[in-house]
Motif scaffolding. Structure first.
Motif, PDB file in Angstrom:
ATOM      1  N   LYS A 103       0.767  -1.197   0.002  1.00  0.00           N
ATOM      2  CA  LYS A 103      -0.055  -0.013   0.129  1.00  0.00           C
ATOM      3  C   LYS A 103       0.791   1.399  -0.104  1.00  0.00           C
ATOM      4  N   LYS A 104       0.428   2.237  -0.895  1.00  0.00           N
ATOM      5  CA  LYS A 104       1.128   3.430  -0.728  1.00  0.00           C
ATOM      6  C   LYS A 104       0.637   4.365   0.067  1.00  0.00           C
ATOM      7  N   PHE A 105       1.499   5.187   0.745  1.00  0.00           N
ATOM      8  CA  PHE A 105       1.261   6.100   1.812  1.00  0.00           C
ATOM      9  C   PHE A 105       1.379   7.335   1.085  1.00  0.00           C
ATOM     10  N   SER A 106       0.268   8.190   1.390  1.00  0.00           N
ATOM     11  CA  SER A 106       0.179   9.453   0.894  1.00  0.00           C
ATOM     12  C   SER A 106      -0.170  10.562   1.952  1.00  0.00           C
ATOM     13  N   LYS A 107       0.580  11.714   1.889  1.00  0.00           N
ATOM     14  CA  LYS A 107       0.374  12.665   2.962  1.00  0.00           C
ATOM     15  C   LYS A 107      -0.676  13.511   2.510  1.00  0.00           C
ATOM     16  N   ASP A 108      -1.595  13.362   1.582  1.00  0.00           N
ATOM     17  CA  ASP A 108      -2.810  13.992   1.235  1.00  0.00           C
ATOM     18  C   ASP A 108      -3.465  14.001   2.373  1.00  0.00           C
ATOM     19  N   PHE A 109      -3.971  13.173   3.179  1.00  0.00           N
ATOM     20  CA  PHE A 109      -5.051  13.471   4.251  1.00  0.00           C
ATOM     21  C   PHE A 109      -4.640  14.503   5.166  1.00  0.00           C
ATOM     22  N   ASP A 110      -3.276  14.536   5.421  1.00  0.00           N
ATOM     23  CA  ASP A 110      -2.971  15.662   6.136  1.00  0.00           C
ATOM     24  C   ASP A 110      -3.084  17.082   5.686  1.00  0.00           C
ATOM     25  N   ILE A 111      -2.928  17.181   4.249  1.00  0.00           N
ATOM     26  CA  ILE A 111      -3.326  18.250   3.659  1.00  0.00           C
ATOM     27  C   ILE A 111      -4.733  18.758   3.708  1.00  0.00           C
ATOM     28  N   LEU A 112      -5.382  17.643   3.646  1.00  0.00           N
ATOM     29  CA  LEU A 112      -6.910  18.045   3.849  1.00  0.00           C
ATOM     30  C   LEU A 112      -7.228  18.166   4.860  1.00  0.00           C
ATOM     31  N   ILE A 113      -6.599  17.798   5.934  1.00  0.00           N
ATOM     32  CA  ILE A 113      -7.057  18.227   7.392  1.00  0.00           C
ATOM     33  C   ILE A 113      -6.577  19.391   7.799  1.00  0.00           C
ATOM     34  N   GLU A 114      -5.420  19.870   7.059  1.00  0.00           N
ATOM     35  CA  GLU A 114      -4.818  21.359   7.122  1.00  0.00           C
ATOM     36  C   GLU A 114      -5.826  22.143   6.688  1.00  0.00           C
TER      37      GLU A 114
END
Length: 778
Positions: free
Chosen positions: A701-712
RNA sequence: GGACCUGUAAGCUAGCGGUACAACUGACUCGUUUACACCGAGUAUUCCGAGGUUCAACUCCUCGCAGGUCCACCA
């Protein structure tokens, strides 16, 4: 979730045998559970440390399976006293056999209620796999150990001057000593030499008739002339040599030191060193055996002798001093030194080996290892294992008075009580004398790995995977277990040892003697065991934790949040039966990949005994990622959505919640079980969450930081709204963000949570509200 | 006296050689949405002291101060 429900869950676990040991599993993680002493009830320190070991045990149970028995330690003085009290008997008036039988009978009655506290705490031991350190099987193993070690030359009997407790009337070990601050009269007595006064200060004038020498420091110019002469002991009127010895400190007292048999350990050394002839005047009861003060107890004699001396003007000075004395940890009585026959295990000659053995074990936390080394390095005597007590496991030996032959029982006859069996000497055929002493309780509890594995016919071998150990018994339980494991099997007893800190209250250790104890039973009643466990997971292993009732609230909130989140999830999963959509929505994919990372972190944390890290991680992920953001973003999709998009959200909700529950299950076994039973069980086949397998980390599974950006970005939106005093669901006309591209990938879900109508690219974040937007929106 | 541990917001605890998003409790200001007021958002306050190493120290080293634990001291 209330206490009643927790209790029902305990019953469910028991009835369904959720924690039954599966011996067909070849990868079990064996744990050498600490057996608590059956006296009183579980205290806060127990609740704290047993919770911590249970986090680790439950993790390994889900990962590979555990061998996790439960024992009680009923072999020492506390049990003896308890049994005497309950049955209103005196063990001295009974035969040892009778008394031990009574103990076994009494324990059978009281142990279940005692153990219930541990069950209520949510311990995942296999309680059907249990032992008592006084039961027949433990007696047998302990006696067998004694015989083996004797025959292997590791045990000897010797008349030596050892630490003696006049109250308990037994020899005790170095490890059983405790410090106690006392105030005493420090009296300067008038000895004489060549007709002149020789002043000597002492706190133990009652030992004057046992004085065998007087020491002065060779560098002490005041007394150099006296060396080699004789000093006259006042009142008792006899002479002792004046010897130069560096151990006499010039600054202490008058600089002259009287050596008695035996005032302290130092006297024992001094008398041996100078080959002086001791004159022991104390008997085993702590009474004087000679002279005018014969028959008096130490303190009584001390008082009397000081009175007499005062009258005869033999005291030149007297003052109160506060000093520290060694007392027996079980009764607080000042110890004495008396020569008696005792049995010893040779350990002094193997200090280096024990240090080496200690190095082979992984210590968690690492610094506790130093405490072990420190203790081993400081050892001065062999391990005295015999006790002149009535209660305990008998030393299995008979002695022939005539030819000094030692007679041992054969293994099949164990356990034995030599007092109950007559044996004849195989050499001279005369009646042999049974040994009346019993084994030190540590001589048995140091065999807990062997006792535990005997419960499964030795199918589980040493070394075990883990020993949970309290920090204050590193020098006893941990050390002695390492000793016995080495002596019997030349190996370490366990691969890892985890050591818990202590619970303090306002910075002070919680202890009965200080009277600052808080009963964990009440806390469980009020907040639940899960909340208590959650609290216990709040500090690092080995660190102390200051108790505050309000900290229990945190756990209680997490429990509540879990229940509510589950309620919400399943509200939207009414017709969902576990099916997987053909393609996951980007947000769902993203969230699951984030969860996958958390699985990795938490698994690693538990593997390295960092349950506190696991707790922080899962709490944060569940609360901030799952509840505050993921749920907010998919809400509308599950409410109003249809088809694949809805299914994708349902799939993700179902699976991520289940995974989250599993990750938190080692710490909070009750609420996770409840939610599992209520919602998941009908789909999942496994009958308890604690029998589920630990979530696997998916490397692909590829991990992406996108979720943190959404939260931000969501946070910025919320901040804006908060600043404008708008409700959080008020709409936004335009949201400008540098993360425009990323947001577009999850556009609908982001719009749904933010209330934004259009998203624009811009260097800086900007939130445009509708024209009338400074007002509150209807 | 020896060994070891600890010193982080008002409190309890994380953390790390690169601005503490510090987390939680509490305080204050708002908000409240078809899970949750045991809720949501926001605000404030901070790495015991002094040196040193480093481009950079809350983090490593030395010393000091304070607290704790175990051991030793027991004339």
């Amino acid at each position: 979730m209330d206490t009643k429900q927790e209790k029902e869950i305990v019953e469910f676990w028991e009835k369904e045998k959720i924690y039954k040991t599966d011996l067909s599993n070849k990868n079990l993680f064996p744990i050498d559970t600490p057996p608590p002493t059956v006296s009183g009830a579980m205290h806060m320190g127990h609740a704290f440390s047993y919770s911590q070991q249970d986090f680790i045990a439950r993790f390994h149970k889900m990962k590979t399976g555990v061998f996790y028995p439960f024992g009680t330690d009923d072999n020492g003085l506390p049990t003896e006293r308890l049994v005497e009290k309950i049955n209103n008997v005196k063990s001295k008036n009974m035969s040892r056999k009778e008394f031990i039988e009574l103990c076994l009978k009494t324990l059978k009655k009281i142990t279940p209620a005692f153990v219930q506290d541990w069950k209520n705490l949510g311990m995942s031991c296999d309680f059907e796999m249990s032992y008592s350190t006084i039961d027949k099987n433990s007696q047998k193993i302990s006696q067998k150990s004694f015989i083996e070690l004797y025959k292997g030359g590791e045990i000897y009997e010797k008349k030596v001057t050892t630490i003696w407790c006049p109250e308990c009337q037994t020899a005790i070990a170095q490890a059983e000593l405790e410090d106690k601050k006392l105030s005493s009269l420090f009296s300067t007595l008038k000895f004489s030499c060549d007709g002149k006064d020789l002043l000597i200060a002492t706190t133990r004038p009652e030992l004057l008739p046992a004085c065998v020498a007087v020491f002065v420091n060779p560098d002490d110019k005041r007394y150099t002339k006296l060396i080699g002469k004789k000093a006259k002991v006042p009142f008792f009127d006899y002479e002792v040599p004046i010897i130069a010895d560096k151990s006499a400190e010039m600054e202490k007292g008058t600089g002259v030191l009287m050596i008695c048999s035996y005032g302290d350990r130092f006297d024992v050394d001094a008398i041996n060193r100078h080959k002086l002839k001791p004159n022991v005047i104390l008997d085993k009861n702590g009474r004087l055996t000679e002279g005018k003060y014969k028959g008096m107890k130490i303190k009584e004699a001390r008082k009397k002798i000081l009175e007499d001396f005062k009258n005869m003007n033999l005291i030149s000075e007297q003052k109160e001093i506060s000093h520290v004395v060694n007392v027996h940890d079980k009764c607080g009585t000042e110890i004495e030194f008396i020569p008696t026959e005792q049995w010893f295990i040779k350990i002094i000659d193997k200090k280096k080996i024990f240090i080496e053995q200690g190095k082979k074990i992984k210590w968690y936390p690492e610094f506790m290892h130093k405490r072990y080394d420190n203790w081993v390095n400081g050892l001065e005597w062999d391990w005295s294992i015999s006790r002149d007590r009535h209660f305990g496991i008998p030393i299995p030996v008979w002695k022939c008075d005539k030819c000094n032959e030692l007679i041992f029982p054969s293994e099949k006859d164990l356990p034995v009580d030599p007092l109950e069996i007559k044996k004849k000497c195989p050499k001279c055929n005369s009646l042999a004398v049974p040994e009346s002493k019993v084994l030190d309780t540590w001589a048995t509890s140091s065999l807990t790995p062997q006792i535990a594995s005997s419960l499964v016919n030795d199918k589980i071998k040493l070394p075990f995977s883990l020993r949970p150990n309290a920090h204050d018994i590193i020098r006893t339980w941990a050390f002695y277990t390492i000793v016995k494991s080495y002596l019997h099997k030349k190996q370490i007893p366990w691969e890892n040892i985890m050591i818990s800190g202590i619970v303090s209250l306002g910075g002070e250790k919680m202890s009965k003697s200080k009277g600052n104890v808080i009963a964990p039973q009440n806390i469980i009643e009020k907040y639940g065991a899960d909340a208590l466990r959650f609290w216990a997971a709040g500090s690092k292993l080995g660190e102390d934790l200051d108790y505050q009732e309000k900290d229990l609230v945190t756990g209680k909130k997490v429990i509540n949040k879990l229940e509510n989140a589950a309620k919400f999830v399943f509200m939207n999963l009414e017709n969902y039966r576990g099916e997987k959509p053909k393609k996951l929505e980007p947000l769902d994919e993203l969230f699951l990949s984030n969860l996958n990372e958390v699985v990795k972190t938490i698994t690693e944390s538990f593997e390295t005994y960092e349950y506190n890290k696991a707790r922080a991680e899962i709490e944060n992920f569940f609360w901030k990622y799952f509840c505050d953001n993921y749920l907010e973003m998919v809400k509308k999709r599950v409410y109003q959505g249809t088809g694949e998009k809805k299914l994708s959200a349902q799939y993700t909700l179902y699976n991520s919640l289940l995974t989250i529950l599993k990750l938190i299950a080692p710490i909070m076994p009750f609420v996770t079980e409840k939610i599992y039973q209520n919602y998941f069980k009908k789909n999942e086949k496994v009958k308890s969450i604690h029998l589920c397998e630990w979530p696997e980390f998916d490397k692909k599974k590829k991990f992406s930081k996108d979720f943190d950006i959404l939260i931000e970005d969501l946070t910025i939106v919320r901040q804006e709204k908060s600043e404008k005093k708008l409700s959080l669901n008020s709409p936004i006309e335009k949201f400008t963000t540098p993360n425009h591209k990323i947001i577009l990938s999850y556009l609908d879900d982001f719009k749904s949570a933010s209330g934004a109508i259009t998203i624009d690219l811009g260097k800086e974040h900007k939130v445009n509200f509708p024209k009338a937007g400074t007002e509150k929106v209807e």
